[in-house]
Design an enzyme around this catalytic site. Structure first.
Site, PDB file in Angstrom:
ATOM      1  N   CYS A 128       0.820  -1.231   0.000  1.00  8.43           N
ATOM      2  CA  CYS A 128       0.000   0.000   0.000  1.00  8.43           C
ATOM      3  C   CYS A 128       0.849   1.275   0.000  1.00  8.43           C
ATOM      4  CB  CYS A 128      -0.952   0.005   1.187  1.00  8.43           C
ATOM      5  SG  CYS A 128      -2.196  -1.288   1.085  1.00  8.43           S
ATOM      6  N   HIS A 286      -3.027   7.511   2.114  1.00 14.55           N
ATOM      7  CA  HIS A 286      -3.549   6.181   1.786  1.00 14.55           C
ATOM      8  C   HIS A 286      -4.931   5.992   2.413  1.00 14.55           C
ATOM      9  CE1 HIS A 286      -3.745   1.992   0.952  1.00 14.55           C
ATOM     10  NE2 HIS A 286      -3.738   1.646   2.227  1.00 14.55           N
ATOM     11  N   ASN A 316     -10.068   0.219  -0.263  1.00 13.02           N
ATOM     12  CA  ASN A 316      -8.601   0.237  -0.238  1.00 13.02           C
ATOM     13  C   ASN A 316      -8.085  -0.379  -1.538  1.00 13.02           C
ATOM     14  OD1 ASN A 316      -5.892  -0.070   0.220  1.00 13.02           O
ATOM     15  ND2 ASN A 316      -6.107  -1.047   2.231  1.00 13.02           N
TER      16      ASN A 316
HETATM   17  O1  UT7 Z   1      -3.700  -0.719   3.675  1.00 12.37           O
HETATM   18  C1  UT7 Z   1      -3.163  -0.983   4.938  1.00 12.37           C
HETATM   19  C2  UT7 Z   1      -3.743  -2.191   5.466  1.00 12.37           C
HETATM   20  N1  UT7 Z   1      -5.050  -2.188   5.987  1.00 12.37           N
HETATM   21  C3  UT7 Z   1      -5.536  -1.392   6.930  1.00 12.37           C
HETATM   22  O2  UT7 Z   1      -5.008  -0.379   7.248  1.00 12.37           O
HETATM   23  C4  UT7 Z   1      -6.747  -1.856   7.657  1.00 12.37           C
HETATM   24  C5  UT7 Z   1      -6.627  -1.548   9.114  1.00 12.37           C
HETATM   25  N2  UT7 Z   1      -7.690  -2.097   9.942  1.00 12.37           N
HETATM   26  C6  UT7 Z   1      -8.988  -1.734   9.847  1.00 12.37           C
HETATM   27  O3  UT7 Z   1      -9.364  -0.941   9.014  1.00 12.37           O
HETATM   28  C7  UT7 Z   1      -9.940  -2.277  10.863  1.00 12.37           C
HETATM   29  O4  UT7 Z   1      -9.217  -2.933  11.877  1.00 12.37           O
HETATM   30  C8  UT7 Z   1     -10.993  -3.253  10.271  1.00 12.37           C
HETATM   31  C9  UT7 Z   1     -11.984  -2.495   9.410  1.00 12.37           C
HETATM   32  C10 UT7 Z   1     -10.304  -4.327   9.478  1.00 12.37           C
HETATM   33  C11 UT7 Z   1     -11.775  -3.898  11.405  1.00 12.37           C
HETATM   34  O5  UT7 Z   1     -12.397  -2.906  12.195  1.00 12.37           O
HETATM   35  P1  UT7 Z   1     -12.249  -2.944  13.790  1.00 12.37           P
HETATM   36  O6  UT7 Z   1     -13.047  -1.849  14.313  1.00 12.37           O
HETATM   37  O7  UT7 Z   1     -10.769  -2.933  14.084  1.00 12.37           O
HETATM   38  O8  UT7 Z   1     -12.919  -4.315  14.130  1.00 12.37           O
HETATM   39  P2  UT7 Z   1     -12.278  -5.532  14.933  1.00 12.37           P
HETATM   40  O9  UT7 Z   1     -11.283  -6.263  14.106  1.00 12.37           O
HETATM   41  O10 UT7 Z   1     -11.861  -5.046  16.289  1.00 12.37           O
HETATM   42  O11 UT7 Z   1     -13.563  -6.454  15.110  1.00 12.37           O
HETATM   43  C12 UT7 Z   1     -14.692  -6.049  15.895  1.00 12.37           C
HETATM   44  C13 UT7 Z   1     -15.801  -7.063  15.687  1.00 12.37           C
HETATM   45  C14 UT7 Z   1     -15.319  -8.503  15.767  1.00 12.37           C
HETATM   46  O12 UT7 Z   1     -16.320  -9.272  16.378  1.00 12.37           O
HETATM   47  P3  UT7 Z   1     -16.204  -9.668  17.922  1.00 12.37           P
HETATM   48  O13 UT7 Z   1     -14.935 -10.467  18.043  1.00 12.37           O
HETATM   49  O14 UT7 Z   1     -16.157  -8.394  18.677  1.00 12.37           O
HETATM   50  O15 UT7 Z   1     -17.455 -10.479  18.155  1.00 12.37           O
HETATM   51  C15 UT7 Z   1     -15.220  -8.910  14.315  1.00 12.37           C
HETATM   52  O16 UT7 Z   1     -15.360 -10.296  14.133  1.00 12.37           O
HETATM   53  O17 UT7 Z   1     -16.354  -6.891  14.363  1.00 12.37           O
HETATM   54  C16 UT7 Z   1     -16.388  -8.168  13.716  1.00 12.37           C
HETATM   55  N3  UT7 Z   1     -16.265  -7.959  12.285  1.00 12.37           N
HETATM   56  C17 UT7 Z   1     -17.317  -7.735  11.493  1.00 12.37           C
HETATM   57  N4  UT7 Z   1     -18.631  -7.633  11.748  1.00 12.37           N
HETATM   58  C18 UT7 Z   1     -19.446  -7.390  10.716  1.00 12.37           C
HETATM   59  C19 UT7 Z   1     -15.150  -7.961  11.532  1.00 12.37           C
HETATM   60  N5  UT7 Z   1     -15.454  -7.742  10.246  1.00 12.37           N
HETATM   61  C20 UT7 Z   1     -16.801  -7.606  10.194  1.00 12.37           C
HETATM   62  C21 UT7 Z   1     -17.706  -7.367   9.149  1.00 12.37           C
HETATM   63  N6  UT7 Z   1     -19.025  -7.265   9.457  1.00 12.37           N
HETATM   64  N7  UT7 Z   1     -17.305  -7.225   7.873  1.00 12.37           N
END
Ligand code: UT7
Length: 359
Positions: A128, A286, A316
Site C-alpha cells: 500500500c 492512503h 482500499n
Molecule cells: O492498507 C493498509 C492495510 N489495511 C488497513 O489499514 C486496515 C486496518 N484495519 C482496519 O481498518 C480495521 O481494523 C478493520 C476495518 C479491518 C476492522 O475494524 P475494527 O473496528 O478494528 O474491528 P475488529 O477487528 O476489532 O472487530 C470487531 C468485531 C469482531 O467481532 P467480535 O470479536 O467483537 O465479536 C469482528 O469479528 O467486528 C467483527 N467484524 C465484522 N462484523 C461485521 C469484523 N469484520 C466484520 C464485518 N461485518 N465485515
C-alpha cells in the site's frame, strides 16, 4: 525595512527541487460492488461496513481484465494531462503487488502497450506504500539525470487476493490505478548530460515540485498483513484446498500502527522542511479506513477540510490509493496548481512514507 515573517513558510529554508508533478490520471473498473453485495452471503451489513471503515462501494475488475489493461487508461490520461505524448516518456515505474505476470514487469508490459521502447521500466513492491516508494525512486532518477519525464504508476487488483468468504478483509479492498508524470523542473529540464541535474532553488511559498520525502519499513511485522505464494510459502494443491493462498490481516494491529506511522512520518517531514501542518493545503493519504485518517488528522492537528477522502467510493486499492485520490482531486479542481500537498501511505511490509510537494 524587511517585512516581519508572518508564517512558518516565510521562515522555512529555500527548497531544492529537481522535478514536479506535470500530469495525473486515474482509472477504475466499471463493475461497482456495493456493501449490499456482501450482505447477500456473509454475516455483515452495510451499517457495520460504513461505520467501521467509511466504505460504501468499491470497484472489482472482470476476471478477463489484467492489471495493465486497467492501468493503461490512467497512464494515457496522465500523459495527456501533462501535455505530452507517450514518446516523451523516458522512464516508467509501476508500484504493484498484483502484476500481469511474475515477470516481465508490468512496467515493461505498459511500455509496450504505450507504444514506446528503450525507456527504463521496472516495478516496485511496497504494497500500500508502493506509490510513495515509486515516486521517491522516480524523483531520484530525474535528479540524477537518468530520466526527464517519468511515468509513475500505482495499480492493484486486490479482488484477486482476498478470500471472498472472509468478512474481515473481503469488504475492504477494491481495484484501481493511478498515474502521474514527474518531469524535470525549470532550468534543469534539459537533456541529461550524464551527470546529476542542477536543481531549482526557490521559495517554499511558490516553487513547484517535490520538496522532500521520508521512507520507512519494519520487516519484523511482516506477518500482520501478507499473501503467501512465493518461494517461502508456495501455493500447493493442499494450500488451495484449505484456502491458505489468500490475503490475511490482523486489522486491529495494523490500524494502530498505521495511525502512529502516518502521523509520525507526516509530522517529521514537515519539521524537516521548517513547516507546520497549517501550511499544508491538502493531506492526500492512503485510504484504507476513514477512521484511520480522522485519527491521523486529529494527532497532527490537521483541519478535517484539508483531509481528502474518497475511500467511500473505491475502498482500499493498495498502491493505487494515493495517485487515484490525487488524480480525482486534480480533475474536480479541489487540488490546484500551486497548492502544497502532503502525501503519505502505510502498508504491508510494514512500509510507510511521506512526500511533500507543491503542485
Ligand atoms: O492498507 C493498509 C492495510 N489495511 C488497513 O489499514 C486496515 C486496518 N484495519 C482496519 O481498518 C480495521 O481494523 C478493520 C476495518 C479491518 C476492522 O475494524 P475494527 O473496528 O478494528 O474491528 P475488529 O477487528 O476489532 O472487530 C470487531 C468485531 C469482531 O467481532 P467480535 O470479536 O467483537 O465479536 C469482528 O469479528 O467486528 C467483527 N467484524 C465484522 N462484523 C461485521 C469484523 N469484520 C466484520 C464485518 N461485518 N465485515
Amino acid at each position: 525595512m524587511n517585512a516581519q515573517p508572518t508564517s512558518s513558510l516565510d521562515r522555512a529554508p529555500q527548497v531544492n527541487v529537481s522535478s514536479y508533478i506535470r500530469g495525473t490520471g486515474m482509472s477504475v473498473p466499471d463493475r461497482v460492488i456495493p456493501n449490499s453485495y456482501f450482505e447477500s452471503y456473509l454475516e455483515t451489513n452495510d451499517q457495520w461496513i460504513r461505520e467501521r471503515t467509511g466504505i460504501i462501494e468499491r470497484r472489482w475488475a472482470e476476471p478477463t481484465m489484467s492489471m495493465s489493461d486497467l492501468a493503461l487508461p490512467a497512464c494515457e490520461r496522465a500523459i495527456a494531462s501533462a501535455g505530452l505524448t507517450a514518446a516523451d516518456i523516458d522512464g516508467i515505474v509501476v508500484a504493484t503487488v498484483t502484476p500481469d505476470y511474475v515477470f516481465p514487469s508490468t512496467a515493461c508490459v505498459l511500455q509496450k502497450k504505450l507504444g514506446i521502447r528503450g525507456s527504463l521500466a521496472f516495478d516496485v513492491n511496497a504494497v500500500c506504500s508502493g506509490f510513495v516508494y515509486a515516486l521517491v525512486t522516480a524523483e531520484g532518477l530525474v535528479r540524477s539525470g537518468a530520466a526527464t519525464n517519468m511515468l509513475v504508476v500505482g495499480a492493484d487488483m486486490f479482488s484477486r487476493l482476498i478470500d471472498p468468504n472472509d468478512r474481515t478483509t473481503a469488504i475492504l479492498f477494491g481495484d484501481g490505478a493511478g498515474a502521474m508524470v514527474l518531469s524535470a523542473a525549470g532550468e534543469s529540464n534539459t537533456a541529461p548530460t550524464g551527470g546529476p541535474r542542477v536543481p531549482v532553488i526557490g521559495s517554499p511559498r511558490t516553487t513547484r515540485g517535490i520538496y522532500g520525502s521520508q521512507l520507512h519499513a519494519d520487516g519484523s511485522h511482516g506477518d500482520l498483513l501478507c499473501v503467501p505464494g512465493g518461494t517461502a510459502a508456495p501455493v500447493t494443491p493442499e494450500s488451495l484446498r484449505d484456502n491458505k493462498h489468500y490475503l490475511t490481516m490482523n486489522g486491529r494491529e495494523i490500524f494502530k500502527l498505521a495511525v502512529r506511522g502516518l502521523a509520525e512520518v507526516s509530522d517529521s517531514l514537515l519539521k524537516r522542511h521548517g513547516m507546520e501542518v497549517g501550511d499544508v493545503d491538502h493531506y492526500i493519504s492512503h485510504q484504507a479506513n476513514a477512521r484511520i485518517l480522522t485519527a491521523v488528522a486529529k494527532q497532527l492537528g490537521l483541519p478535517v477540510e484539508k483531509l481528502a477522502l474518497n475511500v467511500e467510493k473505491y475502498g482500499n486499492t493498495s498502491a493505487a490509493r494515493v495517485p487515484l485520490l490525487l488524480a480525482e482531486c486534480v480533475s474536480t479542481g479541489r487540488v490546484q496548481q500551486g497548492d502544497l500537498v502532503l502525501i503519505s501511505a502505510f502498508g504491508a511490509g510494514l512500509t510507510w512514507g511521506a512526500v511533500l510537494v507543491r503542485m
